[in-house]
Structures are given as structure tokens and as C-alpha cells.
Design a protein around this motif. Structure first.
Motif, PDB file in Angstrom:
ATOM      1  N   SER A  29       0.834  -1.204   0.000  1.00  0.00           N
ATOM      2  CA  SER A  29       0.000   0.000   0.000  1.00  0.00           C
ATOM      3  C   SER A  29       0.869   1.256   0.000  1.00  0.00           C
ATOM      4  O   SER A  29       0.585   2.213  -0.725  1.00  0.00           O
ATOM      5  CB  SER A  29      -0.920   0.009   1.220  1.00  0.00           C
ATOM      6  OG  SER A  29      -1.851  -1.042   1.146  1.00  0.00           O
ATOM      7  N   ALA A  30       1.924   1.248   0.807  1.00  0.00           N
ATOM      8  CA  ALA A  30       2.826   2.402   0.864  1.00  0.00           C
ATOM      9  C   ALA A  30       3.506   2.608  -0.485  1.00  0.00           C
ATOM     10  O   ALA A  30       3.613   3.743  -0.970  1.00  0.00           O
ATOM     11  CB  ALA A  30       3.869   2.208   1.962  1.00  0.00           C
ATOM     12  N   TYR A  31       3.952   1.520  -1.110  1.00  0.00           N
ATOM     13  CA  TYR A  31       4.601   1.634  -2.414  1.00  0.00           C
ATOM     14  C   TYR A  31       3.612   2.134  -3.472  1.00  0.00           C
ATOM     15  O   TYR A  31       3.961   2.944  -4.326  1.00  0.00           O
ATOM     16  CB  TYR A  31       5.197   0.294  -2.856  1.00  0.00           C
ATOM     17  CG  TYR A  31       6.413  -0.124  -2.057  1.00  0.00           C
ATOM     18  CD1 TYR A  31       7.354   0.802  -1.611  1.00  0.00           C
ATOM     19  CD2 TYR A  31       6.623  -1.456  -1.731  1.00  0.00           C
ATOM     20  CE1 TYR A  31       8.454   0.419  -0.886  1.00  0.00           C
ATOM     21  CE2 TYR A  31       7.723  -1.846  -0.997  1.00  0.00           C
ATOM     22  CZ  TYR A  31       8.646  -0.904  -0.579  1.00  0.00           C
ATOM     23  OH  TYR A  31       9.739  -1.293   0.137  1.00  0.00           O
ATOM     24  N   ARG A  32       2.391   1.661  -3.396  1.00  0.00           N
ATOM     25  CA  ARG A  32       1.384   2.126  -4.354  1.00  0.00           C
ATOM     26  C   ARG A  32       1.104   3.615  -4.171  1.00  0.00           C
ATOM     27  O   ARG A  32       0.927   4.342  -5.137  1.00  0.00           O
ATOM     28  CB  ARG A  32       0.095   1.325  -4.200  1.00  0.00           C
ATOM     29  CG  ARG A  32       0.200  -0.050  -4.808  1.00  0.00           C
ATOM     30  CD  ARG A  32      -1.109  -0.780  -4.793  1.00  0.00           C
ATOM     31  NE  ARG A  32      -0.958  -2.086  -5.421  1.00  0.00           N
ATOM     32  CZ  ARG A  32      -1.678  -3.133  -5.126  1.00  0.00           C
ATOM     33  NH1 ARG A  32      -2.630  -3.044  -4.221  1.00  0.00           N
ATOM     34  NH2 ARG A  32      -1.480  -4.285  -5.731  1.00  0.00           N
ATOM     35  N   GLU A  33       1.070   4.060  -2.917  1.00  0.00           N
ATOM     36  CA  GLU A  33       0.845   5.483  -2.638  1.00  0.00           C
ATOM     37  C   GLU A  33       2.012   6.312  -3.172  1.00  0.00           C
ATOM     38  O   GLU A  33       1.802   7.366  -3.787  1.00  0.00           O
ATOM     39  CB  GLU A  33       0.669   5.711  -1.128  1.00  0.00           C
ATOM     40  CG  GLU A  33       0.369   7.135  -0.752  1.00  0.00           C
ATOM     41  CD  GLU A  33      -0.911   7.675  -1.354  1.00  0.00           C
ATOM     42  OE1 GLU A  33      -0.960   8.896  -1.602  1.00  0.00           O
ATOM     43  OE2 GLU A  33      -1.855   6.905  -1.599  1.00  0.00           O
ATOM     44  N   LYS A  34       3.232   5.821  -2.960  1.00  0.00           N
ATOM     45  CA  LYS A  34       4.402   6.519  -3.498  1.00  0.00           C
ATOM     46  C   LYS A  34       4.349   6.561  -5.024  1.00  0.00           C
ATOM     47  O   LYS A  34       4.652   7.586  -5.636  1.00  0.00           O
ATOM     48  CB  LYS A  34       5.692   5.841  -3.039  1.00  0.00           C
ATOM     49  CG  LYS A  34       6.032   6.089  -1.591  1.00  0.00           C
ATOM     50  CD  LYS A  34       7.309   5.384  -1.201  1.00  0.00           C
ATOM     51  CE  LYS A  34       7.618   5.589   0.269  1.00  0.00           C
ATOM     52  NZ  LYS A  34       8.837   4.879   0.675  1.00  0.00           N
ATOM     53  N   GLU A  35       3.974   5.439  -5.610  1.00  0.00           N
ATOM     54  CA  GLU A  35       3.871   5.372  -7.074  1.00  0.00           C
ATOM     55  C   GLU A  35       2.816   6.361  -7.567  1.00  0.00           C
ATOM     56  O   GLU A  35       3.042   7.084  -8.542  1.00  0.00           O
ATOM     57  CB  GLU A  35       3.498   3.953  -7.515  1.00  0.00           C
ATOM     58  CG  GLU A  35       3.367   3.811  -9.014  1.00  0.00           C
ATOM     59  CD  GLU A  35       2.899   2.434  -9.442  1.00  0.00           C
ATOM     60  OE1 GLU A  35       3.190   2.061 -10.583  1.00  0.00           O
ATOM     61  OE2 GLU A  35       2.218   1.742  -8.652  1.00  0.00           O
ATOM     62  N   ARG A  36       1.677   6.417  -6.877  1.00  0.00           N
ATOM     63  CA  ARG A  36       0.621   7.353  -7.268  1.00  0.00           C
ATOM     64  C   ARG A  36       1.121   8.788  -7.181  1.00  0.00           C
ATOM     65  O   ARG A  36       0.894   9.600  -8.080  1.00  0.00           O
ATOM     66  CB  ARG A  36      -0.600   7.160  -6.377  1.00  0.00           C
ATOM     67  CG  ARG A  36      -1.828   7.962  -6.835  1.00  0.00           C
ATOM     68  CD  ARG A  36      -2.883   8.090  -5.747  1.00  0.00           C
ATOM     69  NE  ARG A  36      -2.428   8.758  -4.557  1.00  0.00           N
ATOM     70  CZ  ARG A  36      -2.220  10.071  -4.438  1.00  0.00           C
ATOM     71  NH1 ARG A  36      -2.402  10.865  -5.450  1.00  0.00           N
ATOM     72  NH2 ARG A  36      -1.812  10.573  -3.300  1.00  0.00           N
ATOM     73  N   ALA A  37       1.838   9.104  -6.091  1.00  0.00           N
ATOM     74  CA  ALA A  37       2.368  10.460  -5.914  1.00  0.00           C
ATOM     75  C   ALA A  37       3.386  10.788  -7.007  1.00  0.00           C
ATOM     76  O   ALA A  37       3.381  11.896  -7.566  1.00  0.00           O
ATOM     77  CB  ALA A  37       3.004  10.604  -4.537  1.00  0.00           C
ATOM     78  N   LEU A  38       4.239   9.822  -7.327  1.00  0.00           N
ATOM     79  CA  LEU A  38       5.231  10.051  -8.383  1.00  0.00           C
ATOM     80  C   LEU A  38       4.564  10.238  -9.747  1.00  0.00           C
ATOM     81  O   LEU A  38       4.978  11.105 -10.534  1.00  0.00           O
ATOM     82  CB  LEU A  38       6.230   8.890  -8.435  1.00  0.00           C
ATOM     83  CG  LEU A  38       7.226   8.834  -7.273  1.00  0.00           C
ATOM     84  CD1 LEU A  38       8.040   7.550  -7.337  1.00  0.00           C
ATOM     85  CD2 LEU A  38       8.139  10.034  -7.268  1.00  0.00           C
ATOM     86  N   LEU A  39       3.537   9.440 -10.019  1.00  0.00           N
ATOM     87  CA  LEU A  39       2.822   9.584 -11.290  1.00  0.00           C
ATOM     88  C   LEU A  39       2.123  10.950 -11.354  1.00  0.00           C
ATOM     89  O   LEU A  39       2.106  11.593 -12.417  1.00  0.00           O
ATOM     90  CB  LEU A  39       1.809   8.454 -11.473  1.00  0.00           C
ATOM     91  CG  LEU A  39       2.420   7.082 -11.759  1.00  0.00           C
ATOM     92  CD1 LEU A  39       1.328   6.009 -11.751  1.00  0.00           C
ATOM     93  CD2 LEU A  39       3.155   7.075 -13.085  1.00  0.00           C
TER      94      LEU A  39
END
Length: 156
Positions: free
Chosen positions: A86-96
Motif C-alpha cells: 500500500s505504501a509503495y502504491r501510494e508513493k507510485e501514485r504520488a510520483l505519477l
């Protein structure tokens, strides 16, 4: 000797002879051995059956407890992994999102640059057009003056 021959049995498979008493003795030994084994097994079961049952129950309880602990450990591990995902997905979303914003900014800068270049080209074209018109007007005026001068010369 006849009595010795009548007390012998011949094996139908290997054709070997052996005394009748030996065959009967072997059969009786097997029967007695089986009876003794059954009696000992019944006696063992009566004497130690409760202990065996208790040991089985204890082993089962230990196995269940161990399994429950391992299951809890795996469940905790899965929960931690899920949180990491979940944390990685949130980081990925923020980066995107940041990437989209940067792309939009880049596009805005490109549009701004293209607009400035277009405006400069229009200004330069308008200025050149004004210069050409001014030059043309000047040349026209000169030609007109020449024609007026020639027209006066011809009239005079």
C-alpha cells in the motif's frame, strides 16, 4: 524304513521331503505365536492404552498450538507486506501525479515559447510589411513626382 517314508511329506513345488512332525510343529508354532501376540497386544492396550491416548492428545494439542502460532506469524507477515505494498502504491501514485504535473508544466512552457515565437514572427512580419509599404509608398511618391516632372516638361 517304511514307517520313516510314511512320516515324510514331499513339497509339491520344490519336491523336497521333510518329516510330517516338522510341518505340524511349524503350524502349531504359528498358531500359538499369533495367540500370544494377540494376548500381549490386548494386555498392552489395556495397560498403556490410556497413556498412548494421552500422548496422542498432547501431541495433537502441541501441533495445533504450533500451527496456530505459525499461522499468526504468517498472518502478521502478510499484513506487513500488504502495508508495504500500500505504501509503495501510494508513493507510485504520488510520483505519477508529480510526473503528470511536470508534463503539464513542460507543455505550458512549450506553448508559451511557441506563442512568444509566433508573436515575435508576427511582429517581425508586421514590421517588415510596414517597411515594405513605406518603401513602396516612397518609391511610388518618387515615381509620381518623376511623372509629374515629366508631365510638366512635356506640357512646357
Amino acid at each position: 524304513m517304511e514307517q520313516n517314508l510314511s512320516n515324510n511329506i514331499v513339497c509339491p513345488y520344490c519336491h523336497k521331503g521333510f518329516p510330517l512332525t516338522e510341518a505340524i510343529t511349524h503350524q502349531l508354532e504359528d498358531t500359538v505365536r499369533n495367540e500370544i501376540e494377540q494376548k500381549l497386544m490386548a494386555q498392552y492396550t489395556a495397560q498403556y492404552g490410556g497413556e498412548v491416548k494421552k500422548a496422542k492428545e498432547e501431541a495433537l494439542a502441541w501441533a495445533q498450538k504450533t500451527f496456530a502460532l505459525e499461522l499468526q506469524d504468517k498472518s502478521d507477515e502478510l499484513a506487513r507486506a500488504s502495508q508495504q505494498v500500500s505504501a509503495y502504491r501510494e508513493k507510485e501514485r504520488a510520483l505519477l501525479q508529480k510526473e503528470r504535473e511536470l508534463e503539464e508544466q513542460k507543455h505550458a512552457v512549450q506553448l508559451g515559447a511557441e506563442k512568444r515565437v509566433s508573436d515575435e514572427v508576427k511582429k517581425a512580419y508586421a514590421k517588415a510589411q510596414e517597411q515594405v509599404q513605406a518603401q513602396f509608398a516612397l518609391e511610388l511618391q518618387e515615381k509620381s513626382n518623376e511623372l509629374k516632372g515629366e508631365g510638366k516638361k512635356i506640357r512646357d
